[in-house]
Design a protein around this motif. Structure first.
Motif, short mmCIF file in Angstrom:
data_model
loop_
_atom_site.label_atom_id
_atom_site.label_comp_id
_atom_site.label_asym_id
_atom_site.label_seq_id
_atom_site.Cartn_x
_atom_site.Cartn_y
_atom_site.Cartn_z
N TRP A 112 33.01 -3.81 73.07
CA TRP A 112 33.52 -5.07 72.55
C TRP A 112 32.39 -5.97 72.06
O TRP A 112 31.42 -5.50 71.49
N ALA A 113 32.52 -7.27 72.24
CA ALA A 113 31.52 -8.20 71.73
C ALA A 113 30.17 -7.97 72.38
O ALA A 113 29.12 -8.11 71.73
N PHE A 114 30.15 -7.62 73.66
CA PHE A 114 28.88 -7.45 74.36
C PHE A 114 28.03 -6.37 73.71
O PHE A 114 26.86 -6.60 73.36
N LEU A 115 28.57 -5.17 73.54
CA LEU A 115 27.80 -4.09 72.95
C LEU A 115 27.48 -4.37 71.49
O LEU A 115 26.38 -4.08 71.01
N GLY A 116 28.45 -4.95 70.77
CA GLY A 116 28.21 -5.23 69.35
C GLY A 116 27.04 -6.17 69.14
O GLY A 116 26.14 -5.89 68.33
N TYR A 117 27.02 -7.27 69.84
CA TYR A 117 25.93 -8.23 69.68
C TYR A 117 24.62 -7.69 70.26
O TYR A 117 23.53 -7.99 69.77
N ALA A 118 24.71 -6.89 71.33
CA ALA A 118 23.50 -6.30 71.91
C ALA A 118 22.84 -5.34 70.92
O ALA A 118 21.61 -5.35 70.75
N GLU A 119 23.63 -4.51 70.26
CA GLU A 119 23.07 -3.58 69.28
C GLU A 119 22.50 -4.33 68.08
O GLU A 119 21.46 -3.94 67.53
N LEU A 120 23.16 -5.41 67.67
CA LEU A 120 22.62 -6.21 66.58
C LEU A 120 21.27 -6.83 66.97
O LEU A 120 20.39 -7.00 66.11
N ALA A 121 21.11 -7.16 68.25
CA ALA A 121 19.86 -7.75 68.71
C ALA A 121 18.74 -6.71 68.83
O ALA A 121 17.56 -7.08 68.89
N GLY A 122 19.10 -5.43 68.87
CA GLY A 122 18.10 -4.38 68.97
C GLY A 122 18.21 -3.52 70.21
O GLY A 122 17.37 -2.62 70.42
N ALA A 123 19.20 -3.75 71.05
CA ALA A 123 19.38 -2.95 72.26
C ALA A 123 19.99 -1.59 71.91
O ALA A 123 20.57 -1.40 70.84
N ARG A 124 19.86 -0.66 72.85
CA ARG A 124 20.44 0.66 72.67
C ARG A 124 21.68 0.77 73.56
O ARG A 124 21.74 0.18 74.64
N ALA A 125 22.65 1.53 73.09
CA ALA A 125 23.89 1.69 73.84
C ALA A 125 23.70 2.68 74.98
O ALA A 125 23.20 3.79 74.77
N LEU A 126 24.09 2.28 76.19
CA LEU A 126 24.01 3.17 77.35
C LEU A 126 25.18 4.14 77.32
O LEU A 126 26.34 3.73 77.32
N ALA A 127 24.88 5.43 77.31
CA ALA A 127 25.91 6.46 77.23
C ALA A 127 25.84 7.36 78.47
O ALA A 127 24.92 7.27 79.28
N ASN A 128 26.80 8.24 78.57
CA ASN A 128 26.84 9.19 79.68
C ASN A 128 25.94 10.39 79.45
O ASN A 128 25.73 11.21 80.35
N THR A 129 25.44 10.54 78.23
CA THR A 129 24.62 11.69 77.86
C THR A 129 23.31 11.21 77.25
O THR A 129 23.20 10.06 76.82
N PRO A 130 22.28 12.07 77.22
CA PRO A 130 20.99 11.67 76.65
C PRO A 130 21.13 11.25 75.18
O PRO A 130 22.06 11.70 74.50
N PRO A 131 20.21 10.39 74.73
CA PRO A 131 19.04 9.86 75.44
C PRO A 131 19.43 8.81 76.47
O PRO A 131 20.35 8.04 76.26
N LEU A 132 18.68 8.82 77.59
CA LEU A 132 18.95 7.91 78.70
C LEU A 132 17.75 6.99 78.91
O LEU A 132 16.65 7.25 78.40
N PRO A 133 17.95 5.91 79.65
CA PRO A 133 16.84 4.98 79.90
C PRO A 133 15.67 5.67 80.60
O PRO A 133 15.85 6.59 81.40
N GLN A 134 14.46 5.18 80.30
CA GLN A 134 13.23 5.69 80.88
C GLN A 134 12.66 4.68 81.88
O GLN A 134 13.05 3.51 81.89
N PRO A 135 11.74 5.11 82.73
CA PRO A 135 11.13 4.18 83.69
C PRO A 135 10.55 2.96 82.98
O PRO A 135 9.86 3.08 81.97
#
Length: 521
Positions: free
Chosen positions: A417-440
């Motif tokens: 919804w709005a959270f992911l949409g605006y986060a991706e516009l800001a430059g964030a990556r979408a957290l998914a159930n499959t790789p690529p995944l967050p790194q240390p």
């Protein structure tokens, strides 16, 4: 003549919508706008990109997109202008104007005089679902606008048998279905309105309907991913729950039940009140199903009774009744939402006006005024509640996502919804159930309301950093505690609710040393 008759309805709707011109994007707005932007780059494959949505799976958008991709092309001008909020909402307002003018035009062709046609426009323009969806970028208003003009052109074709009218009817009805599948009821309505007097004339009368069906089938055939979307997003098991949601939303957001309560005697009001009280009593039984569905089912029974008695009084209104029940097309879907009722809103207004004219109700002007006031206030509440939710999620991105990005960190956003949409516009990556995944060292920000992924089971160690609960008092459109579920019956059966509750909660994590694990699908 049609713009003049629709002008009061346009003004009434504009008084509510124009102050929300810069309202944050909400729900699936970003999904359709991203597809529109992709259509400018790859016109043949507007859904040809990966998207994390719904349950947190990273899939091609085509596997989420159950209907046609036409909305991506319709919204392409908005994407070309930078997908600004005010541009998108102003663009949507134009479709609302088209919907209101089309409703008035259909009313005139069905025998309404000027005052009656104007009343139809006012009832549609003050409907809470029409107002609420006009404050979004989702294609429901587009579908309703294309569909009502498709019915209008079908009526014109019935009167004059002109080929341009038939071509327009077929193209517009197809466009409506390709925007929202619930508009398919308008195709059935057009087919019933064009029923020939003799079987020999079937081909000459029904070819616009056949054209609409062929255009729709051809577009869906060329669209990749529809079969996967149907398999993953629909099921017979959803129908009973969605049927109750459909009937309840009809009772609470469509004007038909309210009209019947205001225009008939006290006996029906007493019976309706008794039915609802019975539902309330049953909801306290030791049964999860009764607790969840007894009250909405009781409201649905009241709506069925009112619509049945109205149809009995009018007679020969089968096309309008089918049109009214457009939302039933969403029965197999994973959820029911009030927005699926929007294509049938003009039919509800037409039924009310035709019934009042048939029985020559003296109090009809007062009844219409009350229905307009109830609808407009409800629509204002829904738009305000939606703006609050979308604004909260956008503010969370600014508070928790943007600062980390500015420090050069990698941020992962969990939700939709709005959270992911605006986060991706800001430059964030979408957290998914499959790789690529967050790194240390990466940061993860999750919106609890909109995240349905498998974060606890991902092969990583995440240290909680902060948690912020956005609690407030006001209007809610998605809240399980208050049973508010305008965008999804899974949250509740009320189109909106008033109270004090948690709007959303945002959790921030920092990824520590990765565990050695295999990610299993």
């Amino acid at each position: 003549m049609t713009p003049r008759l629709a002008a009061p309805a346009i003004v009434l709707a504009s008084l509510l919508l124009l102050p929300f011109l810069n309202k944050p994007f909400t729900m699936d707005d970003h999904l359709f706008l991203r597809a529109a932007a992709h259509a400018l780059v790859d016109p043949l494959h507007p859904a040809g990109f990966e998207q994390v949505w719904n349950t947190g799976d990273r899939l091609p958008l085509s596997q989420y997109w159950l209907g046609g991709t036409l909305p991506a092309y319709v919204l392409a001008p908005v994407a070309a202008l930078g997908s600004r909020e005010w541009v998108a909402h102003l663009y949507q307002w134009l479709f609302l104007c088209a919907l209101l003018m089309g409703s008035v035009s259909v009313a005139r062709k069905l025998g309404c005089d000027r005052k009656q046609a104007g009343a139809v426009g006012m009832l549609v323009g003050s409907n809470p679902v029409a107002l609420a969806m006009s404050a979004t970028c989702m294609p429901d208003v587009m579908a309703a606008a294309f569909g009502v003009w498709g019915v209008d052109r079908a009526l014109a074709f019935r009167e004059e048998r002109r080929i341009p009218a038939g071509l327009a009817a077929g193209a517009l009805l197809a466009a409506a279905i390709l925007c929202r599948g619930s508009a398919a009821a308008m195709l059935a309505t057009a087919a019933m309105l064009l029923v020939p007097s003799k079987h020999k004339r079937a081909a000459s009368c029904w070819w616009p309907v056949a054209l609409a069906a062929a255009l729709t089938a051809g577009w869906l055939f060329l669209q990749h991913g529809s079969a996967e979307a149907v398999h993953s997003l629909t099921g017979v098991r959803n129908a009973p729950r969605n049927l109750i949601g459909f009937l309840c939303f009809q009772a609470l957001t469509a004007p038909l039940l309210a009209y019947w309560l205001l225009s008939t005697g006290w006996r029906f009001a007493v019976l309706a009140a008794g039915t609802v009280l019975l539902g309330v009593a049953l909801s306290f039984a030791h049964s999860a199903n009764l607790a969840a569905y007894a009250v909405p089912a009781a409201l649905g029974v009241c709506w069925i009774a009112a619509s049945t008695m109205m149809a009995r009084d009018l007679g020969h209104v089968a096309p309008l009744m089918i049109w009214l029940c457009a939302g039933l097309a969403a029965l197999p879907y994973v959820q029911m939402a009030a927005k699926y009722l929007l294509p049938g809103v003009p039919a509800a207004a037409l039924l009310i006006v035709l019934h009042a004219g048939r029985v020559r109700q003296a109090r009809f002007p007062l009844t219409v005024a009350l229905l307009m006031a109830i609808g407009w206030i409800s629509g204002a509440a829904i738009v305000a509640g939606d703006a609050a939710l979308a604004g909260s999620q956008r503010a969370a991105v600014r508070a928790w996502v943007a600062p980390s990005l500015q420090l050069g960190k990698t941020v992962w956003a969990g939700g939709q919804w709005a959270f992911l949409g605006y986060a991706e516009l800001a430059g964030a990556r979408a957290l998914a159930n499959t790789p690529p995944l967050p790194q240390p060292g990466d940061t993860i920000v999750i919106s609890r309301l909109s995240y349905y992924g498998r974060f606890p089971h991902l092969p990583l160690r995440a240290e909680p950093v902060a948690s912020f609960a956005d609690r407030r008092c006001g209007v809610f459109v998605l809240n399980r505690t208050l049973a508010a579920g305008f965008f999804s019956s899974r949250f509740g059966y009320l189109p909106f609710a008033l109270g004090c509750a948690e709007l959303d909660r945002y959790d921030v994590y920092r990824v520590k040393m990765r565990e050695v694990a295999l990610l299993r699908n």
